[in-house]
Design a protein around this motif. Structure first.
Motif: not given
Length: 312
Positions: A176-192
């Protein structure tokens, strides 16, 4: 028969990344090649989609262009927006804000199991509601699903846990929106990673919209690895996109499988039957009650669907 202007010497195998305005982007292992698709695909009602493994033929006078000559058999296909050959589905929920939905998680695990995709559950923002996070971890780790607990801003822990699971696979994240997917991806890849210029061309056409799936090559993995951005997948309407036959549904619950063959009846629905080993396992605590509740809900969704009524 090959397209005019293309010869046999420039044939290569690649991974289709996206389609923009009828033009395709294919990764050949080193670079991204602009491609067109053979007209025969239209005649055969076959549309190449992101994730497809394809055989292409380079242009004789331009190595940076090619024609998609063949789409290799798919392992699986997720619909709307379509993407194929997914190996790993990371299902992301939060311990709170937004409140986690066990049914929503179970819908995604069923779809994954039915399509031979490995589901992995990530319980994010555990510091907000540690009790709920622990309850969810207990349900899904007990049920045989690989489950992780993460607090916000724990980048090193995220990378150490998830990168080995991404290596050599085509992966996607859903939640769902707001669960932190973008933060996880940024943690993994160091960028958007969604800002990577896989889609755009010189005219800046084709920036990704919610209608398209895109595959991103992950450059720092040792073996070919990809992240699929599949907008809208987590919102898939299970009731209207019933992939699973009612007799197959129980096999999509990994924690049911060791009990289904022990039922009294060959076509047991695992809902009310006397002598049902699944129901007995629920009573004995060998299957979590919430998992069977989700099964009951989904069984009632699919039990009356006819094959021709199901969308793919």
């Amino acid at each position: 028969m090959l397209e005019p202007g293309y010869g046999n010497t420039g044939m290569f195998r690649g991974r289709l990344l996206c389609c923009v305005g009828g033009k395709y982007k294919v990764f050949d292992g080193n670079s991204i090649i602009g491609c067109e698709a053979r007209g025969i695909f239209r005649h055969n009602n076959l549309s190449p989609v992101a994730g497809d493994e394809v055989i292409c033929i380079r242009g004789q006078n331009n190595e940076n262009t090619a024609v998609i000559n063949e789409v290799l058999p798919r392992k699986n296909l997720l619909p709307r927006p379509p993407v194929s050959n997914i190996d790993v589905l990371f299902i992301v929920c939060a311990s709170s804000e937004p409140e986690p939905s066990v049914l929503g998680i179970d819908k995604l695990t069923v779809i994954a199991a039915h399509l031979s995709i490995k589901p992995i559950l990530i319980i994010n923002k555990t510091e907000i509601n540690p009790v709920k996070a622990s309850e969810l971890f207990d349900i899904y780790s007990f049920s045989g699903i690989n489950t992780f607990l993460f607090q916000e801003n724990t980048h090193d822990e995220v990378k150490a846990a998830l990168l080995p699971l991404i290596e050599g696979n085509v992966c996607t994240f859903a939640g769902e929106s707001g669960v932190g997917k973008s933060t996880l991806l940024n943690s993994l890849f160091g960028e958007d990673i969604s800002k990577t210029s896989v889609l755009s061309d010189k005219s800046k056409r084709g920036r990704q919209t919610t209608r398209e799936s895109v595959l991103y090559p992950i450059s720092f993995c040792k073996s070919p690895s990809f992240l699929a951005d599949t907008p809208g997948f987590s919102l898939l309407d299970f009731e209207k996109n019933s992939f699973v036959d009612k007799y197959e549904l129980a096999q999509c619950f990994s924690d049911f499988i060791s009990f289904t063959d022990k039922c009294k009846y060959n076509k047991c629905s695992h809902t009310v039957e006397e002598g049902c080993a699944v129901l007995e396992a629920v009573r004995e605590g060998k299957i979590k009650k919430t998992r069977h509740e989700s099964y009951m809900y989904l069984y009632n969704c699919v039990k009356n669907f006819k094959p021709w009524e199901k969308r793919s």
